[in-house]
Design an enzyme around this catalytic site. Structure first.
Site, mmCIF file in Angstrom:
data_model
loop_
_atom_site.group_PDB
_atom_site.id
_atom_site.type_symbol
_atom_site.label_atom_id
_atom_site.label_comp_id
_atom_site.label_asym_id
_atom_site.label_seq_id
_atom_site.Cartn_x
_atom_site.Cartn_y
_atom_site.Cartn_z
ATOM 1 N N ASP A 1 -6.198 -2.357 9.272
ATOM 2 C CA ASP A 1 -6.810 -2.995 10.446
ATOM 3 C C ASP A 1 -8.331 -3.003 10.395
ATOM 4 O O ASP A 1 -8.998 -2.972 11.433
ATOM 5 C CB ASP A 1 -6.341 -2.310 11.756
ATOM 6 N N GLY B 1 -8.522 -9.662 6.916
ATOM 7 C CA GLY B 1 -8.085 -11.064 6.980
ATOM 8 C C GLY B 1 -9.259 -12.019 7.057
ATOM 9 O O GLY B 1 -9.346 -12.989 6.310
ATOM 10 N N ALA C 1 1.940 -5.663 7.616
ATOM 11 C CA ALA C 1 0.521 -5.996 7.730
ATOM 12 C C ALA C 1 0.316 -7.038 8.822
ATOM 13 O O ALA C 1 1.216 -7.805 9.146
ATOM 14 C CB ALA C 1 0.018 -6.558 6.408
ATOM 15 N N GLY C 2 -0.883 -7.054 9.367
ATOM 16 C CA GLY C 2 -1.218 -8.083 10.339
ATOM 17 C C GLY C 2 -2.656 -8.485 10.125
ATOM 18 O O GLY C 2 -3.557 -7.673 10.285
ATOM 19 N N ARG D 1 16.659 1.271 -7.723
ATOM 20 C CA ARG D 1 17.185 0.162 -8.542
ATOM 21 C C ARG D 1 18.465 -0.486 -8.003
ATOM 22 O O ARG D 1 19.336 -0.897 -8.755
ATOM 23 C CB ARG D 1 17.346 0.633 -9.999
ATOM 24 N N GLN E 1 -2.851 -3.158 4.464
ATOM 25 C CA GLN E 1 -3.048 -1.778 4.922
ATOM 26 C C GLN E 1 -4.396 -1.250 4.385
ATOM 27 O O GLN E 1 -5.270 -2.045 4.082
ATOM 28 C CB GLN E 1 -1.892 -0.858 4.530
ATOM 29 N N ARG F 1 1.029 -1.820 19.397
ATOM 30 C CA ARG F 1 0.729 -0.443 19.823
ATOM 31 C C ARG F 1 -0.782 -0.232 19.953
ATOM 32 O O ARG F 1 -1.557 -0.751 19.150
ATOM 33 C CB ARG F 1 1.239 0.557 18.775
ATOM 34 N N LYS G 1 -16.924 -5.363 12.808
ATOM 35 C CA LYS G 1 -16.961 -4.945 14.223
ATOM 36 C C LYS G 1 -18.207 -4.151 14.600
ATOM 37 O O LYS G 1 -18.136 -3.222 15.423
ATOM 38 C CB LYS G 1 -15.692 -4.161 14.570
ATOM 39 N N VAL H 1 -20.399 -9.381 13.150
ATOM 40 C CA VAL H 1 -20.892 -9.137 14.512
ATOM 41 C C VAL H 1 -20.038 -9.857 15.565
ATOM 42 O O VAL H 1 -20.478 -10.043 16.695
ATOM 43 C CB VAL H 1 -22.387 -9.539 14.632
HETATM 44 P P1 IMP Z 1 5.386 1.180 7.429
HETATM 45 O O1 IMP Z 1 4.423 0.548 6.509
HETATM 46 O O2 IMP Z 1 5.977 0.233 8.431
HETATM 47 O O3 IMP Z 1 6.425 1.995 6.717
HETATM 48 O O4 IMP Z 1 4.589 2.262 8.344
HETATM 49 C C1 IMP Z 1 4.010 3.436 7.775
HETATM 50 C C2 IMP Z 1 2.681 3.756 8.451
HETATM 51 O O5 IMP Z 1 1.712 2.780 8.055
HETATM 52 C C3 IMP Z 1 2.711 3.722 9.987
HETATM 53 O O6 IMP Z 1 1.818 4.710 10.475
HETATM 54 C C4 IMP Z 1 2.178 2.343 10.315
HETATM 55 O O7 IMP Z 1 1.606 2.300 11.598
HETATM 56 C C5 IMP Z 1 1.151 2.171 9.213
HETATM 57 N N1 IMP Z 1 0.889 0.772 8.882
HETATM 58 C C6 IMP Z 1 1.662 -0.052 8.149
HETATM 59 N N2 IMP Z 1 1.082 -1.256 8.030
HETATM 60 C C7 IMP Z 1 -0.083 -1.203 8.677
HETATM 61 C C8 IMP Z 1 -1.152 -2.126 8.882
HETATM 62 O O8 IMP Z 1 -1.145 -3.263 8.422
HETATM 63 N N3 IMP Z 1 -2.202 -1.669 9.621
HETATM 64 C C9 IMP Z 1 -2.255 -0.403 10.108
HETATM 65 N N4 IMP Z 1 -1.292 0.489 9.925
HETATM 66 C C10 IMP Z 1 -0.213 0.103 9.238
#
Ligand code: IMP
Length: 430
Positions: free
Chosen positions: A13, A17, A39-40, A144, A223, A308, A336, A419
């Protein structure tokens, strides 16, 4: 042409992106090498906010080819929804513009159900996964029995899918969770396969040839460093290699393609984390609310994938130096910065204290930071709104000092500062 790698230096985060979007303007290929729809990535273009989970944000530029690498685990349902969303915005997403590695693994609804059941079974010590099936899909890869996109090209695909669904059903029932409908999953995957087959590609050949022909390849990490399966805050991590070396195994690129690579670490001007795990510089109360935002704006600190509220804290310079080491960062981008405006005192963690002993560097990895007490360097903040600033010299001197402190602490130049959320809201550092 060197490869450019964009990685997160924190717990995800960081705003990768929009940085990928920025560099994609000059890229021929934008390639994801790890993770899945956990991911987002958010990118704001004009009045449109694109929330992407799988497809690299480079797709928004009309010329770049988006690549999903073999290091990824892909939920075809999410992928198709994302393709539809992009098409709705007039963005072309045919096989000419989107390539999926034959060796990327498939996430099925069973993986998602198992992810949720396993994390619930952990009780208080849960990881707080995104519930997207990431861990179980990588587990199946490692033991596997996983399904790859190349399996969709074979007549044995549905048999393999049904066997996997039944095996996971056994696990689900032993965890007291509902079993999945084998026939429904089969029906859905017949449809996914019919759409996705033309997208399947040997990504290693595609990108290696492109590199040879001097195409510009941008590798997009998902991530962040501290969520890396090997180098993160294990076990509170994701299940993939989020760091820069993962690019080469995750895309099938040979190591010589790393020659001269630009390795860009994206770092938020403060620290955030979703889910459980150690966070030495975490703050709560008024400053936390100020850094997190109310949740009304899309850029406030609430998960793009899960919604969240993120935990927030001061920038951790010790962990940032660690990220420089693990990734081999050649430059930093700080996102930011505008969020810090109005905070009259800023802190950067420059070391920890444990049992009276001062610690300046991460040794034996960052997993055991629970009772580390952060030592801060305190700096003056600024009051001015900096969202409209585009020139380095026009930033308040306190903001420039903050950036200089980050560079000094890490030994890595800061290339750019963001910014605001818009494409153009960036300041090139001097
Ligand atoms: P998972 O990747 O869904 O197995 O989650 C494992 C940990 O990684 C958790 O604490 C998630 O909140 C965190 N996490 C997974 N993907 C992201 C992301 O894109 N941004 C922030 N935290 C992430």
């Amino acid at each position: 042409m060197p490869i450019q790698i964009i990685v997160g230096t924190q717990w995800g985060d960081e705003g990768k992106g929009r940085i990928v979007d920025w560099y994609a303007a000059k890229s021929d290929f934008v390639a994801r090498y790890n993770g899945g729809d956990n991911a987002g990535h958010s990118v704001t273009v004009g009045n449109t906010l694109f929330k992407l989970h799988l497809i690299p944000s480079g797709i928004i530029h009309p010329h770049a080819v988006a690549v999903l690498g073999n290091g990824m685990v892909i939920n075809p349902q999410s992928l198709l929804a994302e393709m539809e969303m992009l098409k709705g915005h007039g963005i072309l997403v045919g096989p000419q513009r989107l390539r999926i590695s034959h060796a990327a693994h498939l996430i099925t609804p069973s993986h998602q159900a198992l992810d949720k059941a396993l994390d619930a079974a952990r009780g208080k010590g849960n990881i707080g996964t995104t519930g997207r099936g990431i861990g179980p899909a990588y587990t199946d890869k490692a033991i596997r029995r996983g399904l790859r996109f190349s399996d969709m090209m074979e007549s044995s695909f549905l048999n393999k899918l049904n066997t996997l669904t039944r095996e996971i059903n056994n696990q689900l029932s032993s965890l007291g969770a509902d079993e999945m409908d084998v026939a429904k999953i089969e029906q859905d995957f017949i449809q996914y396969r019919s759409i996705l087959l033309p997208y399947i590609t040997d990504v290693s050949i595609l990108l290696s040839d492109a590199h040879e022909k001097k195409a510009f390849i941008l590798a997009e990490g998902a991530q962040g460093t501290l969520l890396d399966i090997d180098h993160g805050t294990y076990p509170y991590v994701t299940s993939s290699s989020t760091t820069a070396p993962g690019v080469f195994s995750g895309l099938g690129l040979g190591l010589t393609t790393a020659n001269g690579a630009i390795v860009t670490g994206v770092c938020k001007s403060f620290q955030t984390r979703v889910g459980s795990g150690p966070f030495p510089t975490e703050v709560i109360g008024e400053i936390a609310e100020r850094l997190r935002g109310s949740g009304k704006n899309p850029w406030d600190e609430f998960g793009t994938t899960t919604g969240r509220a993120r935990r927030v804290g001061w920038l951790d310079g010790v962990l940032l130096r660690y990220a420089v080491r693990i990734n081999g960062l050649t430059e930093l981008i700080i996102t930011k910065m505008d969020i810090l405006s109005g905070l009259m005192e800023l802190k950067i963690c420059v070391g920890y204290r444990k049992n009276g002993v001062e610690i300046r560097d991460i040794v034996f990895g960052p997993s055991n930071l629970e009772d580390y007490e952060p030592m801060y360097e305190t700096m003056p903040g600024w009051d001015e709104d900096i969202c409209g600033v585009r020139e380095w010299d026009r930033l308040p001197h306190q903001a420039r000092s903050y950036i200089a402190a980050i560079s000094k602490l890490t030994g890595v130049p800061v290339r750019m500062v963001c910014v605001g959320p818009e494409r153009e809201q960036v300041v090139t550092a001097k």
